[in-house]
Design a protein around this motif. Structure first.
Motif, PDB file in Angstrom:
ATOM      1  N   VAL A 112       0.905  -1.249   0.045  1.00  0.00           N
ATOM      2  CA  VAL A 112       0.108   0.024  -0.012  1.00  0.00           C
ATOM      3  C   VAL A 112       0.846   1.315   0.067  1.00  0.00           C
ATOM      4  O   VAL A 112       0.692   2.374  -0.686  1.00  0.00           O
ATOM      5  N   ILE A 113       1.886   1.323   0.923  1.00  0.00           N
ATOM      6  CA  ILE A 113       2.734   2.356   0.957  1.00  0.00           C
ATOM      7  C   ILE A 113       3.625   2.791  -0.254  1.00  0.00           C
ATOM      8  O   ILE A 113       3.598   3.806  -0.902  1.00  0.00           O
ATOM      9  N   PHE A 114       4.019   1.607  -1.023  1.00  0.00           N
ATOM     10  CA  PHE A 114       4.632   1.713  -2.213  1.00  0.00           C
ATOM     11  C   PHE A 114       3.733   2.269  -3.457  1.00  0.00           C
ATOM     12  O   PHE A 114       4.221   3.255  -4.001  1.00  0.00           O
ATOM     13  N   PHE A 115       2.458   1.860  -3.475  1.00  0.00           N
ATOM     14  CA  PHE A 115       1.890   2.517  -4.526  1.00  0.00           C
ATOM     15  C   PHE A 115       1.505   4.211  -4.137  1.00  0.00           C
ATOM     16  O   PHE A 115       1.223   4.633  -4.989  1.00  0.00           O
ATOM     17  N   LEU A 145       4.213   5.700  -5.257  1.00  0.00           N
ATOM     18  CA  LEU A 145       4.362   5.652  -6.656  1.00  0.00           C
ATOM     19  C   LEU A 145       3.365   6.721  -7.674  1.00  0.00           C
ATOM     20  O   LEU A 145       3.813   7.251  -8.558  1.00  0.00           O
ATOM     21  N   ILE A 146       2.072   6.867  -6.874  1.00  0.00           N
ATOM     22  CA  ILE A 146       1.073   7.952  -7.491  1.00  0.00           C
ATOM     23  C   ILE A 146       1.849   9.203  -7.775  1.00  0.00           C
ATOM     24  O   ILE A 146       1.386   9.939  -8.417  1.00  0.00           O
ATOM     25  N   THR A 147       2.606   9.444  -6.757  1.00  0.00           N
ATOM     26  CA  THR A 147       3.288  10.989  -6.670  1.00  0.00           C
ATOM     27  C   THR A 147       4.413  11.163  -7.798  1.00  0.00           C
ATOM     28  O   THR A 147       4.755  12.265  -8.266  1.00  0.00           O
ATOM     29  N   ILE A 191       7.186  14.308 -11.708  1.00  0.00           N
ATOM     30  CA  ILE A 191       8.283  14.423 -13.113  1.00  0.00           C
ATOM     31  C   ILE A 191       7.445  15.435 -13.760  1.00  0.00           C
ATOM     32  O   ILE A 191       8.220  16.400 -14.301  1.00  0.00           O
ATOM     33  N   VAL A 192       6.026  15.400 -13.988  1.00  0.00           N
ATOM     34  CA  VAL A 192       5.357  16.413 -14.969  1.00  0.00           C
ATOM     35  C   VAL A 192       5.726  17.853 -14.530  1.00  0.00           C
ATOM     36  O   VAL A 192       6.101  18.667 -15.138  1.00  0.00           O
ATOM     37  N   LEU A 193       5.563  18.142 -13.028  1.00  0.00           N
ATOM     38  CA  LEU A 193       5.740  19.275 -12.637  1.00  0.00           C
ATOM     39  C   LEU A 193       7.471  19.848 -12.763  1.00  0.00           C
ATOM     40  O   LEU A 193       7.308  20.922 -13.351  1.00  0.00           O
ATOM     41  N   LEU A 194       8.263  19.070 -12.685  1.00  0.00           N
ATOM     42  CA  LEU A 194       9.647  19.251 -12.524  1.00  0.00           C
ATOM     43  C   LEU A 194       9.957  19.842 -14.119  1.00  0.00           C
ATOM     44  O   LEU A 194      10.660  20.707 -14.432  1.00  0.00           O
ATOM     45  N   TYR A 195       9.424  18.755 -15.182  1.00  0.00           N
ATOM     46  CA  TYR A 195       9.764  19.160 -16.404  1.00  0.00           C
ATOM     47  C   TYR A 195       9.250  20.452 -16.903  1.00  0.00           C
ATOM     48  O   TYR A 195       9.748  21.136 -17.614  1.00  0.00           O
TER      49      TYR A 195
END
Lengths: 281, 252
Positions: free
Chosen positions: A19-22, A25-27, A32-36
């Motif tokens: 659960v923690i992994f996913f 993962l969604i963040t 990435i989009v934000l940074l790009y």
């Protein structure tokens, strides 16, 4: 028994880990989009960019002043219509949940929320643009207002439904007429929730391109004439990005960055304001 | 007879087809504390809410018969006027969470759009809070939100809010059922003081409370007013067998 417990604990831990992994993962895509976008866009943003209109091809520079102004005007006009109408409809739905009218209008709100934005654009094109004889900021605002309505209606309804009946009874038992109970007690107590619905709906429509394509079209010049075509942030991104010129692509990144920042700031401000104005029941 | 403030004549209440209050006749005098008791679902709260016409706000709720307030049938009057004239305190304290303590007390004026001068408001606030035994505790925090108070203080604030409208009659719907014992005794003590200026009708499911605070007690059972008598008489020598059974705890 001992070993079984160990097994169960292990399973429990494994599940928690997944659960923690996913959740993490969604963040990742978002970051990435934000940074790009920030990386591509931030270098474009300067005073000239914000205060100038697009220049003819071949000339360097140019900006998004027309789009900033257009988006501002159209979002304002859309809000002026959608906020009061949406709030009133939301009040009706929360106050009279069991009526036939509430059932059917609630259904309509849900369907409206699911209508693709391009369809809203086409409909407004046939209802407003064609009869008026041309593209206009008014038509664009109407399309945006239609997109805002379901969000405002539902958030108002949900917020007010959470308020306890005892609050209304307290006011009614003091001999306060129904309309004043709503205006002076119910709406102020639910204000934080209603406000967050409104800003959420603005954040949603500010980036809409599709409903504006057939309505407000676009305009390379700075204009405040609401009966004529007007540019908007998402539209200028579309125009710049689909052009064949590299320096225009850069301008599209700059505009994307501005749009993103606007939505981000709007969300943060909403969070802060609603926390500040939240009424402790 | 002149002393009567509230009189019910063949009063009936319904929720849809459900006949909840049956043919109640009762006459209540000025400056009396009346306890209305009975088992759950006996219609005592519904009867109370019929007096200031709060009952009819529930969808499907209707009523028949007369409730005379100072000789005038409240069902011939404007409901809003009736509710402004009769104070009401609810089961759970319900101060307005968006208003300060000060504003809560004058809420009846504020929300009705009645303009008062600052001086008038100050007087009303101090007087009402003093009458509800809350002034000493809150006089330095009048402009804090009312919801920061404890449950018992909130309930006394709600009483102050009702008093501020200068009603002759105040209705209490199980006013202490959501309060702890200490808050309960502070509210009960208040009933004795309020009696001098107001008539109180208190619905309670707590027999001991009825015995402690009231002058006369009405016993409701299955929607009927079974017995209405001096509290002492009622608790020592009830005339009706059903009252006897209820008081001795044979059902509740």
């Amino acid at each position: 028994m001992e070993s079984k417990l160990g097994m169960r604990n292990a399973k429990s831990m494994a599940f928690k880990g997944v659960v923690i992994f996913f959740a993490f993962l969604i963040t990742v895509p978002l970051i990435i989009v934000l940074l790009y976008i920030i990386k591509q866009g931030i270098t474009q943003v300067n005073w000239h960019f914000l205060t100038h209109v697009p220049l003819p091809t071949g000339e360097t520079g140019g900006g998004i002043a027309n789009a900033l102004m257009g988006s501002f005007i159209m979002v304002m006009m859309a809000s002026v219509v959608a906020v009061p109408v949406g709030m009133l409809a939301g009040i009706y739905l929360s106050e009279n949940p069991r009526t036939k009218l509430a059932y059917y209008s609630g259904l309509c709100v849900d369907i409206l929320q699911g209508v693709p934005s391009i369809v809203v654009g086409i409909v407004v094109y046939f209802w407003v643009v064609k009869p008026l004889g041309g593209f206009s900021a008014i038509a664009g605002s109407i399309a945006l207002a239609i997109m805002m309505l379901p969000i405002i209606i539902r958030s108002t309804e949900q917020t007010l439904k959470l308020l306890p009946d005892s609050l209304k009874e307290a006011a009614l038992s003091l001999g306060v007429p129904y309309h004043r109970v709503i205006i002076k007690v119910i709406v102020p107590c639910g204000f934080a929730g209603i406000l967050s619905g409104i800003t959420l709906s603005i954040a949603r429509i500010i980036g809409e391109t599709a409903p504006l394509l057939f309505t407000s079209l676009g305009n390379n010049f700075l204009t405040m004439k609401i009966t004529g075509p007007m540019d908007s942030l998402p539209h200028i991104i579309f125009t710049y990005a689909t052009s064949p010129y590299d320096d225009w692509h850069d301008l599209a990144w700059g505009a994307s960055f501005i749009l993103l920042m606007f939505v981000l700031v709007l969300n943060i401000v909403t969070k802060l304001l609603t926390r500040k104005w939240k009424i402790q029941l | 007879m002149e002393n009567t403030i509230v009189k019910a004549e063949n009063y009936n209440s319904y929720f849809g087809d459900n006949h909840v209050v049956k043919d109640v006749n009762i006459s209540i005098n000025k400056n009396e504390v009346i306890a209305v008791m009975g088992p759950s679902g006996c219609g005592k709260t519904t009867f109370l809410r019929g007096i200031n016409r709060m009952h009819e706000l529930i969808p499907g709720a209707t009523s028949k018969g007369k409730i005379l307030l100072d000789g005038e049938n409240v069902y011939d009057m404007n409901a809003i006027y009736v509710r402004a004239k009769i104070g009401m305190v609810f089961q759970r304290p319900n101060p307005f969470p968006n208003l300060s303590i000060y504003e809560n007390v004058v809420a009846g004026y504020l929300l009705n759009g009645i303009k008062l001068s600052k001086a008038d408001k100050d007087v009303i606030v101090e007087k009402s809070l003093t009458s509800s035994a809350l002034w000493k505790e809150v006089k330095d925090s009048l402009h804090k939100k009312g919801t920061f108070l404890s449950g018992g203080q909130q309930q006394r604030l709600c009483i102050a809010r009702a008093i501020a409208m200068q009603p002759e009659l105040i209705l209490f719907d199980e006013p202490t059922s959501a309060l702890d014992p200490i808050s309960t005794s502070s509210v009960e003590a208040l009933f004795h003081e309020l009696k001098a200026n107001y008539t109180l009708i208190i619905v309670t499911h707590n027999m001991q409370q009825a015995a402690r605070v009231s002058d006369r007690t009405a016993f409701f059972y299955m929607g009927e007013l079974v017995e209405f008598d001096d509290t002492k008489q009622m608790f020592t020598a009830p005339t009706d067998q059903r009252t006897q059974n209820y008081i001795t705890g044979r059902f509740s």
